[in-house]
Write an enzyme that holds these catalytic residues in place. Structure first.
Site, PDB file in Angstrom:
ATOM      1  CG  LEU A  74      -1.801  -1.261   1.335  1.00  0.00           C
ATOM      2  CD1 LEU A  74      -2.560  -1.261   2.660  1.00  0.00           C
ATOM      3  CD2 LEU A  74      -2.761  -1.363   0.160  1.00  0.00           C
ATOM      4  CG  HIS A  75       0.873   3.482  -3.266  1.00  0.00           C
ATOM      5  ND1 HIS A  75      -0.211   4.255  -3.604  1.00  0.00           N
ATOM      6  CD2 HIS A  75       0.906   2.479  -4.180  1.00  0.00           C
ATOM      7  CE1 HIS A  75      -0.789   3.762  -4.681  1.00  0.00           C
ATOM      8  NE2 HIS A  75      -0.143   2.668  -5.055  1.00  0.00           N
ATOM      9  CD  GLU A  76       0.031   8.926   2.071  1.00  0.00           C
ATOM     10  OE1 GLU A  76      -1.044   9.550   1.986  1.00  0.00           O
ATOM     11  OE2 GLU A  76       0.375   8.335   3.100  1.00  0.00           O
ATOM     12  N   GLY A  77      -1.639   6.526  -2.358  1.00  0.00           N
ATOM     13  CA  GLY A  77      -2.820   6.445  -3.211  1.00  0.00           C
ATOM     14  C   GLY A  77      -3.904   5.585  -2.552  1.00  0.00           C
ATOM     15  CG  HIS A  78      -3.300   1.389  -2.042  1.00  0.00           C
ATOM     16  ND1 HIS A  78      -1.963   1.195  -2.308  1.00  0.00           N
ATOM     17  CD2 HIS A  78      -3.976   0.670  -2.973  1.00  0.00           C
ATOM     18  CE1 HIS A  78      -1.841   0.390  -3.345  1.00  0.00           C
ATOM     19  NE2 HIS A  78      -3.033   0.057  -3.772  1.00  0.00           N
ATOM     20  CD  GLU A 100     -10.463  10.171 -11.158  1.00  0.00           C
ATOM     21  OE1 GLU A 100      -9.563  10.989 -11.463  1.00  0.00           O
ATOM     22  OE2 GLU A 100     -11.656  10.488 -11.017  1.00  0.00           O
ATOM     23  CB  SER A 155       2.204  -1.672  -5.795  1.00  0.00           C
ATOM     24  OG  SER A 155       1.075  -1.245  -5.069  1.00  0.00           O
TER      25      SER A 155
END
Ligand code: PAF
Length: 281
Positions: free
Chosen positions: A32-36, A147, A185
């Site tokens: 997981l990253h900031e987008g998640h 998106e 990722s």
């Protein structure tokens, strides 16, 4: 935060959660990253309970793709979910989602065509199938997707509509690093030098957006601006295309008032990155 490994543990949790209000769901493949995290925060904003799943879905990887080396870090993922205020993390084993003898598939026939659907045969069949299974298990009120995976988002909107799930499917803006690289990722695969070159993708999208703002509506010219950046950074193009934002049918012009999308996929070594931008006609 509850850690749930089986469908029955999930159902037990959801019986209590639903009594407290709406349920939001963020399906992921982990790392997981900031987008998640932005999806989880939006889920928490929209619902009393937020459930996240981490499942590296084998059926959406082609035979020569990166399933076995797909990055995984469950300890870090668990901490990220906890920090984002997630209520439950669902960690199914493959057998939980694909019972022995599984032979049923979900195919979204139109928006799955072209772009990633054409370059990664079977990919969206795998995505649609696992998302339908997860929707059937979680039965959320709202589900959130990034998106960055624009075509995937349209596939999921179509399956939600066609299979009558009645879920509110929310697309959330792509989260970017400070230098503009879309969070993914798969960025973990990039060497420092490749990561620097990868910035050309977002630079190309920006050039095309500027051209459109200056009155260039021709898709070949808009794609040309991206291709020039890819070439300069030695990124091997997989596709660069202007398409209608909802149907994903290719466009040769961005008409006035049209909601178009510029979509890009390219390879840096073995790593395939995708990105896209809105082209508001
Ligand atoms: O976007 C992803 O991480 C995956 O494609 C999804 C939606 C979780 C399905 O496996």
């Amino acid at each position: 935060m509850e850690l749930l490994r089986t469908a029955s543990e999930l159902h037990r949790f959801l019986a209590g959660a639903r009594a407290r209000g709406a349920v939001a769901f963020v399906p992921t493949m982990g790392y997981l990253h900031e987008g998640h995290v932005s999806l989880m925060r939006e889920g928490k904003r929209r619902a009393a309970t937020c459930v996240v799943s981490v499942f590296v879905n084998p059926t959406q990887f082609g035979p020569s793709e990166d399933l076995s080396r797909y990055p995984r870090d469950l300890v870090r993922d668990t901490a990220a979910c906890e920090a984002a205020g997630v209520d439950a993390l669902f960690l199914p084993e493959p057998g939980e989602l694909y019972p022995p003898g599984a032979q049923s598939w979900v195919e979204v026939t139109e928006v799955s065509q072209g772009l990633c659907g054409e370059r990664r045969p079977g990919h969206f069949r795998g995505v649609a199938t696992v998302v339908a299974k997860l929707f059937a298990l979680v039965r959320p009120d709202v589900a959130l997707f990034g998106e960055k995976d624009w075509q995937q988002l349209q596939v999921i909107r179509a399956l939600n509509r066609d299979l009558l799930f009645g879920i509110e499917v929310v697309g959330c803006p792509t989260v970017r690093e400070a230098d503009g690289l879309a969070m993914s990722s798969r960025n973990a695969y990039l060497s420092a030098e490749e990561r620097q070159r990868a910035l050309a993708i977002n630079r190309g999208l920006g050039e095309a957006e500027r051209l459109l703002a200056g009155g260039t509506r021709d898709a070949t010219a808009l794609c040309g601006a991206v291709r020039e950046q890819l070439r300069a950074a030695d990124i091997r193009e997989d596709y660069v295309e202007v398409a209608d934002g909802a149907t994903l049918r290719p466009l040769s012009q961005v008409a006035a008032g049209q909601q178009a999308r510029l979509l890009v996929a390219g390879f840096l070594g073995r790593t395939r990155l995708i990105d896209n931008a809105a082209l508001q006609g």
